[in-house]
Design a protein around this motif. Structure first.
Motif, PDB file in Angstrom:
ATOM      1  N   GLN A  40      43.342  27.574  41.107  1.00 16.38           N
ATOM      2  CA  GLN A  40      43.462  28.657  42.096  1.00 16.38           C
ATOM      3  C   GLN A  40      42.622  28.292  43.305  1.00 16.38           C
ATOM      4  O   GLN A  40      41.689  27.497  43.212  1.00 16.38           O
ATOM      5  N   ASP A  41      42.940  28.856  44.454  1.00 13.10           N
ATOM      6  CA  ASP A  41      42.151  28.642  45.669  1.00 13.10           C
ATOM      7  C   ASP A  41      42.138  29.950  46.457  1.00 13.10           C
ATOM      8  O   ASP A  41      43.000  30.812  46.309  1.00 13.10           O
ATOM      9  N   GLY A  42      41.140  30.106  47.329  1.00 10.55           N
ATOM     10  CA  GLY A  42      41.059  31.280  48.188  1.00 10.55           C
ATOM     11  C   GLY A  42      40.534  32.518  47.487  1.00 10.55           C
ATOM     12  O   GLY A  42      40.343  32.548  46.273  1.00 10.55           O
ATOM     13  N   CYS A  43      40.301  33.568  48.284  1.00 10.35           N
ATOM     14  CA  CYS A  43      39.752  34.813  47.738  1.00 10.35           C
ATOM     15  C   CYS A  43      40.140  35.983  48.623  1.00 10.35           C
ATOM     16  O   CYS A  43      40.100  35.885  49.856  1.00 10.35           O
ATOM     17  N   ASN A  44      40.493  37.090  47.983  1.00  9.48           N
ATOM     18  CA  ASN A  44      40.871  38.305  48.716  1.00  9.48           C
ATOM     19  C   ASN A  44      39.751  39.340  48.764  1.00  9.48           C
ATOM     20  O   ASN A  44      39.980  40.450  49.248  1.00  9.48           O
ATOM     21  N   TYR A  45      38.563  39.005  48.255  1.00  9.84           N
ATOM     22  CA  TYR A  45      37.555  40.034  48.030  1.00  9.84           C
ATOM     23  C   TYR A  45      36.699  40.378  49.254  1.00  9.84           C
ATOM     24  O   TYR A  45      36.268  41.495  49.407  1.00  9.84           O
ATOM     25  N   TYR A  46      36.383  39.435  50.098  1.00 10.29           N
ATOM     26  CA  TYR A  46      35.618  39.683  51.325  1.00 10.29           C
ATOM     27  C   TYR A  46      34.333  40.481  51.058  1.00 10.29           C
ATOM     28  O   TYR A  46      34.098  41.540  51.646  1.00 10.29           O
ATOM     29  N   CYS A  47      33.495  39.975  50.167  1.00 13.02           N
ATOM     30  CA  CYS A  47      32.170  40.567  49.969  1.00 13.02           C
ATOM     31  C   CYS A  47      31.385  40.454  51.270  1.00 13.02           C
ATOM     32  O   CYS A  47      31.595  39.522  52.059  1.00 13.02           O
ATOM     33  N   THR A  48      30.478  41.379  51.509  1.00 11.26           N
ATOM     34  CA  THR A  48      29.859  41.497  52.835  1.00 11.26           C
ATOM     35  C   THR A  48      29.017  40.291  53.234  1.00 11.26           C
ATOM     36  O   THR A  48      28.802  40.055  54.423  1.00 11.26           O
ATOM     37  N   TYR A  49      28.514  39.518  52.256  1.00 12.14           N
ATOM     38  CA  TYR A  49      27.606  38.404  52.550  1.00 12.14           C
ATOM     39  C   TYR A  49      28.331  37.061  52.658  1.00 12.14           C
ATOM     40  O   TYR A  49      27.711  36.049  52.978  1.00 12.14           O
ATOM     41  N   CYS A  50      29.629  37.012  52.389  1.00 10.49           N
ATOM     42  CA  CYS A  50      30.310  35.750  52.081  1.00 10.49           C
ATOM     43  C   CYS A  50      31.305  35.320  53.155  1.00 10.49           C
ATOM     44  O   CYS A  50      32.070  36.129  53.676  1.00 10.49           O
ATOM     45  N   THR A  51      31.322  34.002  53.439  1.00  6.24           N
ATOM     46  CA  THR A  51      32.279  33.436  54.393  1.00  6.24           C
ATOM     47  C   THR A  51      33.421  32.686  53.699  1.00  6.24           C
ATOM     48  O   THR A  51      34.334  32.208  54.375  1.00  6.24           O
ATOM     49  N   ILE A  52      33.366  32.581  52.380  1.00  2.23           N
ATOM     50  CA  ILE A  52      34.341  31.755  51.673  1.00  2.23           C
ATOM     51  C   ILE A  52      35.791  32.202  51.908  1.00  2.23           C
ATOM     52  O   ILE A  52      36.680  31.357  52.105  1.00  2.23           O
ATOM     53  N   PRO A  53      36.106  33.512  51.919  1.00  2.06           N
ATOM     54  CA  PRO A  53      37.500  33.892  52.212  1.00  2.06           C
ATOM     55  C   PRO A  53      37.971  33.404  53.579  1.00  2.06           C
ATOM     56  O   PRO A  53      39.153  33.074  53.763  1.00  2.06           O
ATOM     57  N   TYR A  54      37.048  33.363  54.554  1.00  2.00           N
ATOM     58  CA  TYR A  54      37.402  32.871  55.889  1.00  2.00           C
ATOM     59  C   TYR A  54      37.610  31.358  55.874  1.00  2.00           C
ATOM     60  O   TYR A  54      38.429  30.822  56.623  1.00  2.00           O
ATOM     61  N   VAL A  84      22.517  47.657  45.599  1.00  2.00           N
ATOM     62  CA  VAL A  84      22.788  46.387  46.275  1.00  2.00           C
ATOM     63  C   VAL A  84      24.224  45.950  46.036  1.00  2.00           C
ATOM     64  O   VAL A  84      24.896  45.454  46.956  1.00  2.00           O
ATOM     65  N   LEU A  85      24.733  46.138  44.845  1.00  2.00           N
ATOM     66  CA  LEU A  85      26.137  45.799  44.572  1.00  2.00           C
ATOM     67  C   LEU A  85      27.066  46.588  45.483  1.00  2.00           C
ATOM     68  O   LEU A  85      28.082  46.062  45.964  1.00  2.00           O
ATOM     69  N   ARG A  86      26.722  47.852  45.738  1.00  2.00           N
ATOM     70  CA  ARG A  86      27.524  48.676  46.647  1.00  2.00           C
ATOM     71  C   ARG A  86      27.481  48.109  48.065  1.00  2.00           C
ATOM     72  O   ARG A  86      28.513  48.017  48.750  1.00  2.00           O
ATOM     73  N   LEU A  87      26.291  47.715  48.513  1.00  2.00           N
ATOM     74  CA  LEU A  87      26.153  47.140  49.852  1.00  2.00           C
ATOM     75  C   LEU A  87      26.901  45.807  49.973  1.00  2.00           C
ATOM     76  O   LEU A  87      27.395  45.455  51.048  1.00  2.00           O
ATOM     77  N   MET A  88      26.979  45.078  48.873  1.00  2.00           N
ATOM     78  CA  MET A  88      27.684  43.795  48.860  1.00  2.00           C
ATOM     79  C   MET A  88      29.204  43.966  48.804  1.00  2.00           C
ATOM     80  O   MET A  88      29.940  42.999  48.991  1.00  2.00           O
ATOM     81  N   HIS A  89      29.665  45.174  48.509  1.00  2.00           N
ATOM     82  CA  HIS A  89      31.090  45.442  48.284  1.00  2.00           C
ATOM     83  C   HIS A  89      31.620  44.691  47.067  1.00  2.00           C
ATOM     84  O   HIS A  89      32.777  44.233  47.050  1.00  2.00           O
ATOM     85  N   ARG A  90      30.761  44.570  46.035  1.00  2.00           N
ATOM     86  CA  ARG A  90      31.220  44.004  44.769  1.00  2.00           C
ATOM     87  C   ARG A  90      32.087  45.039  44.053  1.00  2.00           C
ATOM     88  O   ARG A  90      31.957  46.235  44.288  1.00  2.00           O
ATOM     89  N   ARG A  91      32.951  44.584  43.166  1.00  2.00           N
ATOM     90  CA  ARG A  91      33.960  45.467  42.577  1.00  2.00           C
ATOM     91  C   ARG A  91      33.620  45.884  41.146  1.00  2.00           C
ATOM     92  O   ARG A  91      34.503  46.050  40.308  1.00  2.00           O
ATOM     93  N   TYR A  92      32.349  46.046  40.860  1.00  2.00           N
ATOM     94  CA  TYR A  92      31.897  46.459  39.542  1.00  2.00           C
ATOM     95  C   TYR A  92      30.489  47.019  39.697  1.00  2.00           C
ATOM     96  O   TYR A  92      29.870  46.905  40.764  1.00  2.00           O
ATOM     97  N   ASP A  93      29.977  47.621  38.631  1.00  2.00           N
ATOM     98  CA  ASP A  93      28.581  48.069  38.629  1.00  2.00           C
ATOM     99  C   ASP A  93      27.876  47.460  37.429  1.00  2.00           C
ATOM    100  O   ASP A  93      28.478  46.707  36.647  1.00  2.00           O
TER     101      ASP A  93
END
Length: 458
Positions: free
Chosen positions: A172-186, A287-296
């Motif tokens: 697999q490649d790429g990511c649809n998640y766009y967490c607030t700290y991450c540039t990998i999807p870009y 912090v997980l909320r601020l990161m826009h992670r999809r779990y707690d």
């Protein structure tokens, strides 16, 4: 169309920064060039072609990429220099402007690396100039090719052995998640994947080559199926049936995508090992909320507990980011205590790095670098304690270890099914043990406590 003859007899040097996926891709690029007559330059030998596969997960990674490009140019005067990877996608013009760089390829273009390389090499070398064919005669090209993130559609297949025993299969490649700290999807684009059928075919090829272990790699592999409508569990079940492959490992999977059904299947599967790498990033729900992670943290704990219930000997590695924006001292202490309470075996700790264009820059609370280092140190100490305690539980146990080749006269190493690193003394190590699964009895730690010593059993 690529003219394969222009590369015959040329020597290449490679350098990779970043994740296992990058290393797998570089190895595949090297195989492609080898088929066209290129040989790897020996240590200290000047190369005709330099390929740098870059990372951009942190500011430090960007800096290391630039350093390595300058070093490659300096150590290989006149060589053709090509740069690809995440940093190449995000900063193509800046990299192309570096003295000595000829070709920069973004994430969409690297799937056609050989065609771009052939065209640019021909242009630079004056390939149509009679006796000058294949000889570099012109100045650096400073070419760059990339598209916008939304236009990244290609998938560059990769299944390679690299320098060790294990094969790395890119699923697999790429990511649809766009967490607030991450540039990998870009840098990598949206999630995409090949078919289950094509990946099974690649696994069969590995078995035909004598490979025994495959690591499934990708950016967000649990999201497999965005392109084909299949699921990651379907892929796992299909790969499990490939004869000759004795071990599979899942390189990293998001906790919310590590389904109960997947855990249950791995617990009873033929070849999927009791070994998981699950990114947590923070043990603080705020912090997980601020990161826009999809779990707690509650979901994360439940996944760990289910793995350990069904696979008590499982090795679980966890990614943790420290010092991100919004991580107050109270949040970090909450994170530390949460991780301390988990039955996990190793922490991969990363200090947060400011990335241009990310949403995290809108968060006001900033952690000083000194504090990041102190937090990292505490978590790394906790990781060492957890790993050592886990290893101690296997002293005296009989296990099976897939051995890896070692330099002559050096100790050999390998891993058990549940990822305990094992050492066989140089005095009893043999070349024929490479890529063999041996039965051993584990004893105490080696000198630097990075592995358990092993006695070979019949």
């Amino acid at each position: 169309m690529t003219d394969n003859n222009i590369f015959k007899g040329k020597k290449a040097a490679y350098f990779t920064l970043g994740c296992k996926l990058n290393f797998a891709e570089t190895s595949t690029f090297a195989e492609m060039l080898e088929k066209r007559g290129v040989v790897a330059a020996a240590k200290g030998e000047q190369a005709d072609l330099c390929l740098i596969n870059t990372c951009s997960v942190t500011e430090v990674a960007d800096h290391k990429c630039r350093q390595q490009i300058h070093k490659m140019v300096r150590n290989n005067p006149g060589a053709f220099v090509v740069v690809t990877g995440c940093y190449a996608q995000l900063e193509p013009e800046r990299i192309a402007a570096i003295e000595g760089v000829d070709l920069v390829l973004g994430s969409n273009e690297k799937a056609d690396l050989m065609q771009y390389l052939s065209d640019a090499w021909t242009e630079k070398s004056g390939a149509d100039c009679g006796e000058g064919r294949g000889t570099i005669i012109s100045e650096n090209l400073h070419r760059h090719h990339s598209v916008k993130t939304k236009e990244i559609k290609s998938f560059a297949p990769s299944c390679s052995r690299g320098n060790r025993t294990r094969y790395f299969l890119k699923v697999q490649d790429g990511c649809n998640y766009y967490c607030t700290y991450c540039t990998i999807p870009y840098a990598r684009g949206n999630s995409r994947n090949p078919s289950v059928e094509s990946l099974v075919a690649q696994a069969r090829e590995v078995a035909e080559r004598g490979g025994k272990e495959i690591v499934l790699t990708g950016v967000n592999i649990g999201d497999f199926g965005q392109t084909t409508g299949e699921t990651f569990l379907e892929l796992v079940k299909a790969l499990d049936k490939v004869e000759g492959i004795e071990r599979y490992r899942i390189s990293s999977i998001e906790p919310n995508l590590l389904t109960d059904e997947l855990i249950e299947y791995c617990a009873g599967s033929r070849a999927f090992m009791p070994h998981f790498h699950i990114p947590l990033q923070s043990g603080s729900d705020e912090v997980l909320r601020l990161m826009h992670r999809r779990y707690d943290t509650a979901l994360f704990r439940r996944k760990i507990e289910l793995v350990k219930l069904l696979m008590p000997d499982a090795f679980i590695g966890v990614d943790v980011m420290v010092g991100c924006r919004g991580e107050t001292p109270e949040c970090f202490e909450e994170c530390y205590e949460f991780i301390k309470s988990l039955d996990v075996q190793q922490l991969h700790v990363f200090p947060y790095s400011e990335r241009p264009g990310t949403a995290a820059l809108k968060i006001h609370y900033v952690v000083e670098d000194k504090e990041k280092k102190e937090r990292s140190h505490r978590l790394l100490e906790l990781s060492d304690l957890k790993t050592e305690a886990f290893y101690k539980g296997f002293i005296g146990r009989e296990m099976h270890v897939l051995m890896e080749k070692a330099p002559k006269g050096r100790a050999m190493h390998g891993f058990t099914d549940n990822y305990v690193r094992v050492e066989i003394p140089a005095g009893i190590a043999k070349d024929e043990y490479d890529n063999e699964i041996l039965k051993v009895r584990l004893s105490g730690f080696n000198s630097d406590k990075t592995a358990l010593m092993a006695e070979l059993l019949p």
